[in-house]
Design an enzyme around this catalytic site. Structure first.
Site, PDB file in Angstrom:
ATOM      1  N   ASP A 186      53.740 -30.841  17.157  1.00  0.00           N
ATOM      2  CA  ASP A 186      53.472 -30.661  15.720  1.00  0.00           C
ATOM      3  C   ASP A 186      53.569 -29.179  15.369  1.00  0.00           C
ATOM      4  O   ASP A 186      53.624 -28.324  16.251  1.00  0.00           O
ATOM      5  CB  ASP A 186      52.140 -31.285  15.288  1.00  0.00           C
ATOM      6  CG  ASP A 186      50.933 -30.583  15.859  1.00  0.00           C
ATOM      7  OD1 ASP A 186      50.925 -29.346  15.909  1.00  0.00           O
ATOM      8  OD2 ASP A 186      49.976 -31.275  16.258  1.00  0.00           O
ATOM      9  N   LYS A 209      54.532 -33.227  11.359  1.00  0.00           N
ATOM     10  CA  LYS A 209      53.666 -34.405  11.392  1.00  0.00           C
ATOM     11  C   LYS A 209      52.642 -34.303  10.271  1.00  0.00           C
ATOM     12  O   LYS A 209      52.257 -33.224   9.869  1.00  0.00           O
ATOM     13  CB  LYS A 209      52.954 -34.405  12.749  1.00  0.00           C
ATOM     14  CG  LYS A 209      51.917 -35.433  12.970  1.00  0.00           C
ATOM     15  CD  LYS A 209      51.199 -35.184  14.283  1.00  0.00           C
ATOM     16  CE  LYS A 209      49.997 -34.273  14.132  1.00  0.00           C
ATOM     17  NZ  LYS A 209      49.195 -34.115  15.336  1.00  0.00           N
ATOM     18  N   ARG A 211      48.854 -35.922   8.984  1.00  0.00           N
ATOM     19  CA  ARG A 211      47.713 -36.806   9.260  1.00  0.00           C
ATOM     20  C   ARG A 211      47.449 -37.647   8.022  1.00  0.00           C
ATOM     21  O   ARG A 211      47.533 -37.156   6.905  1.00  0.00           O
ATOM     22  CB  ARG A 211      46.472 -35.999   9.617  1.00  0.00           C
ATOM     23  CG  ARG A 211      46.547 -35.442  11.001  1.00  0.00           C
ATOM     24  CD  ARG A 211      45.245 -35.516  11.767  1.00  0.00           C
ATOM     25  NE  ARG A 211      45.522 -35.184  13.174  1.00  0.00           N
ATOM     26  CZ  ARG A 211      45.697 -36.089  14.116  1.00  0.00           C
ATOM     27  NH1 ARG A 211      45.589 -37.365  13.847  1.00  0.00           N
ATOM     28  NH2 ARG A 211      45.987 -35.727  15.346  1.00  0.00           N
ATOM     29  N   ASP A 240      44.554 -37.243  22.485  1.00  0.00           N
ATOM     30  CA  ASP A 240      43.286 -37.934  22.282  1.00  0.00           C
ATOM     31  C   ASP A 240      43.598 -39.438  22.240  1.00  0.00           C
ATOM     32  O   ASP A 240      43.665 -40.104  23.274  1.00  0.00           O
ATOM     33  CB  ASP A 240      42.668 -37.391  20.991  1.00  0.00           C
ATOM     34  CG  ASP A 240      41.325 -38.018  20.669  1.00  0.00           C
ATOM     35  OD1 ASP A 240      40.792 -38.742  21.524  1.00  0.00           O
ATOM     36  OD2 ASP A 240      40.815 -37.791  19.564  1.00  0.00           O
ATOM     37  N   THR A 241      43.862 -39.973  21.058  1.00  0.00           N
ATOM     38  CA  THR A 241      44.197 -41.403  20.977  1.00  0.00           C
ATOM     39  C   THR A 241      45.648 -41.670  21.385  1.00  0.00           C
ATOM     40  O   THR A 241      46.042 -42.819  21.559  1.00  0.00           O
ATOM     41  CB  THR A 241      44.038 -41.919  19.541  1.00  0.00           C
ATOM     42  OG1 THR A 241      44.993 -41.233  18.704  1.00  0.00           O
ATOM     43  CG2 THR A 241      42.645 -41.682  19.009  1.00  0.00           C
ATOM     44  N   GLY A 243      48.110 -41.201  19.460  1.00  0.00           N
ATOM     45  CA  GLY A 243      48.890 -41.555  18.262  1.00  0.00           C
ATOM     46  C   GLY A 243      49.978 -40.530  17.975  1.00  0.00           C
ATOM     47  O   GLY A 243      51.156 -40.889  17.803  1.00  0.00           O
TER      48      GLY A 243
HETATM   49  C1  R5P Z   1      46.513 -31.916  16.791  1.00  0.00           C
HETATM   50  O1  R5P Z   1      46.581 -31.013  15.989  1.00  0.00           O
HETATM   51  C2  R5P Z   1      46.618 -31.724  18.258  1.00  0.00           C
HETATM   52  O2  R5P Z   1      47.534 -30.760  18.614  1.00  0.00           O
HETATM   53  C3  R5P Z   1      46.968 -33.022  18.926  1.00  0.00           C
HETATM   54  O3  R5P Z   1      48.234 -33.426  18.495  1.00  0.00           O
HETATM   55  C4  R5P Z   1      45.972 -34.076  18.575  1.00  0.00           C
HETATM   56  O4  R5P Z   1      44.697 -33.600  18.897  1.00  0.00           O
HETATM   57  C5  R5P Z   1      46.218 -35.359  19.311  1.00  0.00           C
HETATM   58  O5  R5P Z   1      45.387 -36.364  18.798  1.00  0.00           O
HETATM   59  P1  R5P Z   1      45.821 -37.879  18.962  1.00  0.00           P
HETATM   60  O6  R5P Z   1      46.226 -38.065  20.396  1.00  0.00           O
HETATM   61  O7  R5P Z   1      44.595 -38.680  18.601  1.00  0.00           O
HETATM   62  O8  R5P Z   1      46.945 -38.159  18.013  1.00  0.00           O
END
Ligand code: R5P
Length: 333
Positions: A186, A209, A211, A240-241, A243
């Protein structure tokens, strides 16, 4: 990065006494590895959970006049792990430790670092305040989501990075890759992704990207740059997730990339991230042990997950902090 191993050297005039290592329950393997690197035992402590969910800590021995390091990552279960860290620090303070360093490989709430909409908290600031109020004199952490979070602490600290370990691991693979390109997952990671591209001497592409709300859903939108007929190394700070990364992988594939490698520092891997990512066409996921990955999560990856241990780096920095030796010199700074 080649560490100049120096933990065997004994410093004769330690201002804060000998190193005492303590660990919470969040990352026992990493703590053991750090202890092995330093050739020191983890100091004994009891951590008891009462029936009402309150925690209780008792040290097995005195830490009066000692240089204490509390190793505790703050991944899920975040509040349990955070409270263990705070209570351990306060226990050491009350037992007259000479100095206490919070060693937090992954700092929880780092993504809540600004008021980017009305009526929301800045929880990263709160977490830093709590660590200080508990009694920490210093902190050591890794790859903060945003560098400015350092400013939420008023105690000194060392923010380390897995960058050198990750590029050292990836570099030898370049010889067999087809026109490799680094892809920032991102725009928030764009500056750091540029460092990867520069260090590996590769071109760079970005994913833009958006959110969709506050509930962790992400949508990958546009590719800026060229990935067609290339092997892609997608980089990010944390998953994290999964996504964001799943969207990124699909987009990179749709845009015509061949093999996909994914490099990220903090493997949160919450919810169904392991299932989701394990099923995608990725040649290799490369991450670190700032957050432990339990065996049941590992099992979803078909042998394509590599974990680089940060224990030598953290151990070396602990030794340097205790001995009063430059940490920057480790990175030729
Ligand atoms: C967001 O700004 C971070 O760089 C990661 O892309 C984000 O923390 C990932 O979160 P998830 O795996 O839930 O999409």
């Amino acid at each position: 990065m080649t560490l100049h191993l120096s933990s065997h050297m004994r410093h004769e005039h330690l201002m804060y006494g000998d190193v005492k290592l303590f660990a919470g329950t969040a990352c026992p393997d990493l703590a053991e590895k750090i202890a092995r690197y330093l050739k020191l035992p983890l100091s004994g402590r009891d951590i008891i959970t009462f029936p009402n969910d309150n925690l209780f800590v008792k040290l097995h021995g005195s830490v009066r006049g000692q240089d204490c390091f509390v190793i505790q990552t703050t991944s899920a279960p975040v509040h349990r792990n955070l409270m263990e860290l705070l209570i351990l620090i306060q226990t050491l303070r009350l037992d007259s430790a000479a100095r206490i360093t919070a060693v937090v490989p992954y700092l929880a709430y780092a993504r809540s670092d600004k008021k980017d909409q009305p009526r929301v908290p800045i929880t990263a600031r709160l977490v830093c305040d709590m660590i200080e109020v508990a009694g920490a004199d210093r902190y050591i952490t890794m790859d903060l989501h945003a560098g400015q979070i350092q400013g939420f602490f008023s105690i000194p600290g060392d923010v380390l990075t897995a960058f050198f370990s990750l590029i050292d691991y990836i570099r030898p693979k370049l010889a067999t890759m087809r026109n490799p390109v680094v892809v920032s997952a991102d725009l928030g990671f764009a500056k750091k992704a540029r460092n990867y591209a520069q260090a590996l001497n590769l071109p760079l592409a970005f994913i833009e990207k958006r959110r969709l709300g506050n509930d962790a859903k992400a949508e990958a939108l546009t590719m800026i740059g060229d990935v067609k007929d290339r092997d892609a190394i997608i980089v990010d700070d944390e998953i994290d997730t999964g996504g964001s990364m799943a969207q990124a992988i699909k987009l990179v594939k749709e845009m015509g990339a061949h093999d996909i490698y994914v490099s990220f520092v903090h493997p949160g891997l919450t919810r169904d991230a392991p299932q989701r990512l394990g099923a995608l066409p990725v040649k290799e996921y490369i991450t670190t042990d700032t957050i432990p990955i339990p065996a049941d999560k590992m099992a979803h990856f078909p042998g394509n997950l590599t974990i680089l241990s940060m224990a030598p780096l953290l151990g070396e920095v602990i030794w340097r902090v205790n001995a009063g030796v430059s940490v920057g010199a480790l990175f030729n700074e």
